[in-house]
Design an enzyme around this catalytic site. Structure first.
Site: not given
Length: 405
Positions: A196, A198-201
């Site tokens: 998603y 906002t995620k780290n990837l």
């Protein structure tokens, strides 16, 4: 070159800084990869998805990876792959995103909410045993590595009377979380990741399921696309057959080659991004550790694992009005959030989920204190310092006033 970290936050005028809570950074390489796929004539599930699956499986050390449209669909498919009778009990933390519990419901299973420790934000063996005593033996469990912290999955599974193969790991926050020296992704029956925005990837949308079970992987590859025995890419290849079968119910939950090509490019940057997240957390730690109204996030004990720092969730002292602090930080250009509203406090889940009669005191206490600060790789040191200064101003004044009452 070593950057000096200011131990005392500096007051920063609002006009000097705008600090977004999140940043969906799509690299130039990922943008070019998307354009390459758009020009190729094939944009849905195909070669790029297969390549991304292989590269991601290698990154987390799993035998198999199955790309899907979201982590939520990943959890639902993973649970469906267990072939559980309809209505079977599935334990899940109440301190999680609502979609993770929707996935249990959509799989035709019964979510049983588990309270959390008010410091870690995750269930404990004691809260798991409490839920089992209240509702009986579960058929499965989902475990979230909340904020990127390391959950003790073996201890939770044992408390539930389950094997690790009966656990679905919600690793939406845990790309970059390690158990000891092993990345999260291969320890349980299935592990579900999120891409998603906002995620780290970040890809905007998308997810991945990893597993070491070859039969489960084969089932998931079919189930993510209607349960069909052959996807369009293979049917339309030269020499491919148009014939296919559908043996059981599946979902429309496949990933496109556009997303996968972006994911392959983004994945090459992930180690550096994770380094930066750890640096940001350390800078926050140093500046916020002296604030009397702020408790730093929990993290794995030394030697036990590595925090992914998807979130940096602080806890405010009792009596500090969290929403007032949020408003003051916003007025100074600092974005924040709260993760999460406990699921048992949401109307729908009060109707469909099983909630232990002992209540959710840990989650309720934690929720009133929670505040997530910005943490993403493109934050500058100056922005971090500005967040710390604004938070110091907002909390010290209220803490002093509270002490004087």
């Amino acid at each position: 070159m070593t950057t000096r970290i200011n131990a005392v936050p500096r007051a920063v005028p609002a006009e000097e800084v705008q600090v977004p809570f999140a940043d969906c950074y799509i690299t130039a390489a990922a943008q070019n990869a998307a354009l390459r796929v758009l020009r190729s004539g094939w944009v849905t599930t195909g070669r790029e998805v297969a390549a991304f699956e292989g590269e991601f499986a290698g990154y987390v050390g799993a035998d198999h990876a199955i790309a899907v449209s979201s982590c939520t669909h990943g959890i639902e498919l993973a649970l469906r792959s267990y072939g559980l009778p309809r209505g079977s009990l599935v334990l899940t933390s109440t301190m999680t995103f609502c979609g993770a519990v929707q996935a249990i419901v959509h799989a035709g299973l019964q979510p049983v909410l588990v309270d959390v420790d008010a410091i870690t934000g995750m269930p404990t063996p004691a809260t798991v045993r409490d839920a089992v005593r209240a509702f009986g033996q579960p058929a499965a469990m989902t475990v979230v590595h909340w904020a990127g912290d390391l959950a003790d999955v073996p201890a939770l599974a044992e408390a539930a009377g389950l094997t690790l193969d009966q656990v679905v790991v919600d690793a939406a926050h845990a790309i970059g979380t390690y158990e000891g020296s092993t990345p999260i992704g291969s320890q349980c029956g299935a592990t579900c990741f999120s891409f998603y925005a906002t995620k780290n990837l970040p890809l905007g949308e998308g997810g991945m399921i990893t597993t070491d079970n070859a039969d489960r992987a084969g089932w998931l590859h079919q189930a993510r696309l209607h349960g069909m025995t052959a996807d369009a890419w293979r049917r339309y290849l030269p020499g491919g057959s148009w014939r296919y079968d559908v043996a059981e119910a599946g979902l429309k939950a496949n990933m496109t080659d556009i997303q996968a090509a972006m994911g392959r490019a983004q994945l090459t940057h992930l180690p550096r991004w994770q380094e930066r997240r750890a640096q940001i957390a350390a800078r926050y730690d140093l500046q916020l550790s002296t604030l009397p109204a702020v408790a730093l996030p929990h993290r794995p004990a030394p030697g036990t694992g590595t925090h992914a720092w998807h979130l940096y969730p602080i806890r405010l002292a009792a009596g500090i009005e969290r929403d007032e602090v949020i408003a003051e930080l916003a007025a100074r250009g600092v974005g924040t959030s709260v993760h999460f509203i406990p699921v048992h406090q949401l109307t729908y889940f009060g109707q469909v989920a099983s909630i232990p009669p002992s209540g959710m005191s840990g989650a309720d206490a934690l929720f009133d204190q929670l505040l997530s600060l910005p943490i993403h790789p493109r934050l500058t040191d100056g922005q971090i310092d500005a967040v710390c200064a604004a938070l110091a101003d907002a909390t010290l004044r209220r803490f002093s006033r509270k002490g004087a009452e």
